[in-house]
Write a protein that holds these residues in place. Sequence first.
Motif, PDB file in Angstrom:
ATOM      1  N   GLY A  86       0.849  -1.204   0.000  1.00  0.00           N
ATOM      2  CA  GLY A  86       0.000   0.000   0.000  1.00  0.00           C
ATOM      3  C   GLY A  86       0.868   1.231   0.000  1.00  0.00           C
ATOM      4  N   TYR A  87       0.814   2.024   1.101  1.00  0.00           N
ATOM      5  CA  TYR A  87       1.638   3.236   1.189  1.00  0.00           C
ATOM      6  C   TYR A  87       3.082   2.902   1.581  1.00  0.00           C
ATOM      7  CZ  TYR A  87       3.785   7.135   3.645  1.00  0.00           C
ATOM      8  OH  TYR A  87       4.681   8.042   4.107  1.00  0.00           O
ATOM      9  N   TRP A  88       3.271   2.090   2.635  1.00  0.00           N
ATOM     10  CA  TRP A  88       4.612   1.883   3.188  1.00  0.00           C
ATOM     11  C   TRP A  88       5.349   0.706   2.542  1.00  0.00           C
ATOM     12  CZ3 TRP A  88       7.700   5.061   5.300  1.00  0.00           C
ATOM     13  CH2 TRP A  88       8.793   4.635   6.038  1.00  0.00           C
ATOM     14  N   ASP A 123      -1.062  -9.226  -1.877  1.00  0.00           N
ATOM     15  CA  ASP A 123      -1.900  -8.118  -1.428  1.00  0.00           C
ATOM     16  C   ASP A 123      -3.338  -8.479  -1.778  1.00  0.00           C
ATOM     17  OD1 ASP A 123      -1.131  -4.800  -0.849  1.00  0.00           O
ATOM     18  OD2 ASP A 123      -3.217  -5.414  -1.174  1.00  0.00           O
ATOM     19  N   LEU A 124      -4.283  -8.038  -0.938  1.00  0.00           N
ATOM     20  CA  LEU A 124      -5.689  -8.319  -1.243  1.00  0.00           C
ATOM     21  C   LEU A 124      -6.171  -7.434  -2.380  1.00  0.00           C
ATOM     22  CD1 LEU A 124      -7.221  -8.661   2.363  1.00  0.00           C
ATOM     23  CD2 LEU A 124      -6.465 -10.472   0.799  1.00  0.00           C
ATOM     24  N   ASN A 152      -3.015  -2.864  -6.232  1.00  0.00           N
ATOM     25  CA  ASN A 152      -1.675  -2.752  -5.659  1.00  0.00           C
ATOM     26  C   ASN A 152      -0.752  -3.856  -6.169  1.00  0.00           C
ATOM     27  OD1 ASN A 152      -2.321  -0.425  -4.381  1.00  0.00           O
ATOM     28  ND2 ASN A 152      -2.753  -1.375  -2.397  1.00  0.00           N
ATOM     29  N   ALA A 200       3.715  -5.727   5.679  1.00  0.00           N
ATOM     30  CA  ALA A 200       3.487  -4.270   5.692  1.00  0.00           C
ATOM     31  C   ALA A 200       2.010  -3.985   5.416  1.00  0.00           C
ATOM     32  CB  ALA A 200       4.375  -3.582   4.669  1.00  0.00           C
ATOM     33  N   THR A 201       1.158  -4.768   6.074  1.00  0.00           N
ATOM     34  CA  THR A 201      -0.279  -4.519   5.969  1.00  0.00           C
ATOM     35  C   THR A 201      -0.692  -3.627   7.139  1.00  0.00           C
ATOM     36  OG1 THR A 201      -0.677  -6.491   7.287  1.00  0.00           O
ATOM     37  CG2 THR A 201      -0.710  -6.761   4.883  1.00  0.00           C
ATOM     38  N   HIS A 239      -1.878  -7.752  11.345  1.00  0.00           N
ATOM     39  CA  HIS A 239      -0.514  -8.230  11.619  1.00  0.00           C
ATOM     40  C   HIS A 239      -0.499  -9.592  12.310  1.00  0.00           C
ATOM     41  CE1 HIS A 239       1.563  -3.983  11.494  1.00  0.00           C
ATOM     42  NE2 HIS A 239       1.024  -4.339  10.344  1.00  0.00           N
ATOM     43  N   GLU A 271       5.729  -4.783  10.326  1.00  0.00           N
ATOM     44  CA  GLU A 271       5.734  -3.340  10.553  1.00  0.00           C
ATOM     45  C   GLU A 271       5.164  -3.024  11.943  1.00  0.00           C
ATOM     46  OE1 GLU A 271       6.672  -0.505  10.172  1.00  0.00           O
ATOM     47  OE2 GLU A 271       7.970  -0.913   8.486  1.00  0.00           O
ATOM     48  N   LYS A 272       5.458  -1.815  12.421  1.00  0.00           N
ATOM     49  CA  LYS A 272       4.948  -1.422  13.740  1.00  0.00           C
ATOM     50  C   LYS A 272       3.486  -0.987  13.606  1.00  0.00           C
ATOM     51  CE  LYS A 272       4.686   2.935  12.580  1.00  0.00           C
ATOM     52  NZ  LYS A 272       3.381   3.559  12.505  1.00  0.00           N
ATOM     53  N   HIS A 289       6.690   5.049  17.531  1.00  0.00           N
ATOM     54  CA  HIS A 289       8.084   5.447  17.338  1.00  0.00           C
ATOM     55  C   HIS A 289       8.658   6.064  18.620  1.00  0.00           C
ATOM     56  CE1 HIS A 289       8.349   4.377  13.225  1.00  0.00           C
ATOM     57  NE2 HIS A 289       7.491   5.272  12.779  1.00  0.00           N
TER      58      HIS A 289
HETATM   59  N1  LIG Z   1       7.904   2.714   9.881  1.00  0.00           N
HETATM   60  C1  LIG Z   1       7.200   3.736   9.464  1.00  0.00           C
HETATM   61  O1  LIG Z   1       7.635   4.887   9.546  1.00  0.00           O
HETATM   62  C2  LIG Z   1       5.845   3.500   8.857  1.00  0.00           C
HETATM   63  C3  LIG Z   1       5.243   4.489   8.070  1.00  0.00           C
HETATM   64  C4  LIG Z   1       3.991   4.223   7.537  1.00  0.00           C
HETATM   65  C5  LIG Z   1       3.358   3.018   7.812  1.00  0.00           C
HETATM   66  N2  LIG Z   1       3.976   2.096   8.591  1.00  0.00           N
HETATM   67  C6  LIG Z   1       3.308   0.830   8.913  1.00  0.00           C
HETATM   68  O2  LIG Z   1       3.190   0.054   7.730  1.00  0.00           O
HETATM   69  C7  LIG Z   1       2.002  -0.744   7.791  1.00  0.00           C
HETATM   70  C8  LIG Z   1       1.167  -0.479   6.557  1.00  0.00           C
HETATM   71  O3  LIG Z   1       0.766   0.871   6.558  1.00  0.00           O
HETATM   72  P1  LIG Z   1       0.289   1.578   5.204  1.00  0.00           P
HETATM   73  O4  LIG Z   1       0.144   3.012   5.538  1.00  0.00           O
HETATM   74  O5  LIG Z   1       1.153   1.147   4.078  1.00  0.00           O
HETATM   75  O6  LIG Z   1      -1.174   0.924   5.019  1.00  0.00           O
HETATM   76  P2  LIG Z   1      -1.997   0.855   3.650  1.00  0.00           P
HETATM   77  O7  LIG Z   1      -3.410   0.646   4.078  1.00  0.00           O
HETATM   78  O8  LIG Z   1      -1.637   1.979   2.750  1.00  0.00           O
HETATM   79  O9  LIG Z   1      -1.468  -0.471   2.926  1.00  0.00           O
HETATM   80  C9  LIG Z   1      -1.737  -1.752   3.445  1.00  0.00           C
HETATM   81  C10 LIG Z   1      -1.742  -2.729   2.285  1.00  0.00           C
HETATM   82  O10 LIG Z   1      -1.935  -4.031   2.824  1.00  0.00           O
HETATM   83  C11 LIG Z   1      -2.937  -4.706   2.048  1.00  0.00           C
HETATM   84  N3  LIG Z   1      -3.589  -5.677   2.959  1.00  0.00           N
HETATM   85  C12 LIG Z   1      -4.380  -5.418   4.040  1.00  0.00           C
HETATM   86  N4  LIG Z   1      -4.744  -6.576   4.624  1.00  0.00           N
HETATM   87  C13 LIG Z   1      -4.176  -7.565   3.914  1.00  0.00           C
HETATM   88  C14 LIG Z   1      -4.180  -8.969   4.027  1.00  0.00           C
HETATM   89  N5  LIG Z   1      -4.859  -9.593   5.015  1.00  0.00           N
HETATM   90  N6  LIG Z   1      -3.483  -9.698   3.128  1.00  0.00           N
HETATM   91  C15 LIG Z   1      -2.785  -9.083   2.123  1.00  0.00           C
HETATM   92  N7  LIG Z   1      -2.768  -7.742   1.959  1.00  0.00           N
HETATM   93  C16 LIG Z   1      -3.442  -6.995   2.844  1.00  0.00           C
HETATM   94  C17 LIG Z   1      -3.872  -3.618   1.574  1.00  0.00           C
HETATM   95  O11 LIG Z   1      -4.582  -4.036   0.421  1.00  0.00           O
HETATM   96  C18 LIG Z   1      -2.869  -2.488   1.270  1.00  0.00           C
HETATM   97  O12 LIG Z   1      -2.357  -2.590  -0.028  1.00  0.00           O
HETATM   98  C19 LIG Z   1       1.309  -0.369   9.112  1.00  0.00           C
HETATM   99  O13 LIG Z   1       1.676  -1.299  10.107  1.00  0.00           O
HETATM  100  C20 LIG Z   1       1.904   0.999   9.442  1.00  0.00           C
HETATM  101  O14 LIG Z   1       1.903   1.276  10.843  1.00  0.00           O
HETATM  102  C21 LIG Z   1       5.209   2.298   9.092  1.00  0.00           C
END
Ligand SMILES: NC(=O)c1ccc[n+]([C@@H]2O[C@H](COP(=O)([O-])OP(=O)(O)OC[C@H]3O[C@@H](n4cnc5c(N)ncnc54)[C@H](O)[C@@H]3O)[C@@H](O)[C@H]2O)c1
Length: 342
Positions: free
Chosen positions: A14-16, A37-38, A42, A74-75, A80, A97-98, A174
């Motif tokens: 997704g984003y991260w 990814d679901l 993506n 990284a969902t 998690h 991921e956290k 963090h």
């Molecule tokens: N370390 C950092 O600085 C930092 C920054 C941003 C996000 N994160 C962490 O990264 C993780 C993801 O955050 P995000 O912002 O990318 O979320 P997001 O919602 O943008 O992306 C999550 C992705 O996971 C997929 N997904 C969800 N459930 C699923 C499953 N059961 N099976 C397969 N795919 C699945 C979704 O379709 C999506 O593409 C979180 O734990 C967030 O806390 C960490």
Amino acid sequence: MTGTPVRVGVVGFGYWGPNLVRNLDRLGDAQLVAACDLSEANLAKISALYPSVEATTDLDRMLADYNLDAVVVATSAPSHFAIASKVIAAGKHCFVEKPLTLTSADSEALVRAADERGVTLMVGHLMEYHSAINWIKNHIATGDLGDVLYVYMQRLNLGKVRTEENAFWSLAPHDVSIVLYLLGEMPDSVSANGAAYVTPGVQDTVFANLHFPSGKMANIHVSWLDPHKVRKLTIVGTKKMLVFDDMEATEKIWIYDRGVGEPTSALSYGEDLTLRFGDITVPFIKMTEPLGLEVQHFLDCCRSGETPRSDGRDGLRVVRILEAVGESMAAGGAPVVTTVEV
Ligand SMILES: NC(=O)c1ccc[n+]([C@@H]2O[C@H](COP(=O)([O-])OP(=O)(O)OC[C@H]3O[C@@H](n4cnc5c(N)ncnc54)[C@H](O)[C@@H]3O)[C@@H](O)[C@H]2O)c1
């Protein structure tokens, strides 16, 4: 590169996720084999960027079919526990991921499962790999600041207001991991007050106090309702004081040679305390991308069997504090015991 590449699958693009994948790809120590990814949209993005990667919506298939050594999760946080449980049960090293999970009971279960299966469990506490934070940790160890008395941190912004989790779960993982990493100590109790000014039931502003067995204190203030974007850490020691401002591009750390001096005469103690104002030092910190260091550390631990700096137990401690902050807010700010043992 230090050996045979680790065969890695990633769950969540997704984003991260793309940032983790970019580093896995660039380091050359990993072979990105499969992605799950679901969201078909993506998956299409990862296939376009990395055509050789097998893309699937089926996690069980990914775990069974591609002879993976390790999986990066990284969902979003609610998924998690279920995903990491499957990854560990399949005998793969697991980066999550956290925050590690949403409850300390679930984190504890993951730690035990990884121990039993003999696989590495690491959580993405990114700031433990930040050059400035590691500089500060080393500097505390030199004794230049004296004994650390207390620490306070501010992570403030106007927005992004979330409705599915409160500001502490969203912003503070963090900060909590930084405090535990720098002080090397788990608080014995936490007390917190928060308010939901924007969305009923979802605290957007939280003040949390962590009380440590050594007598140290830490205060973490997070908010989505603030006029300034602030990412600041202040450490007050018996000799000097240090401020880390992550919004500064280059001069991130300032050390103040300031304090309260000892009495010099026979006047009563309070009357004769002297304020000491000395030099301000701004050290040069060579910055390396923390995410690259974090990903490399995971790959190294997968290979060597070494316990990661941010291992599952570290993830559990952070989750217990996040959870206890919620419990304290629900109890009107009453202290909540945070001890965890696995
Ligand atoms: N370390 C950092 O600085 C930092 C920054 C941003 C996000 N994160 C962490 O990264 C993780 C993801 O955050 P995000 O912002 O990318 O979320 P997001 O919602 O943008 O992306 C999550 C992705 O996971 C997929 N997904 C969800 N459930 C699923 C499953 N059961 N099976 C397969 N795919 C699945 C979704 O379709 C999506 O593409 C979180 O734990 C967030 O806390 C960490």
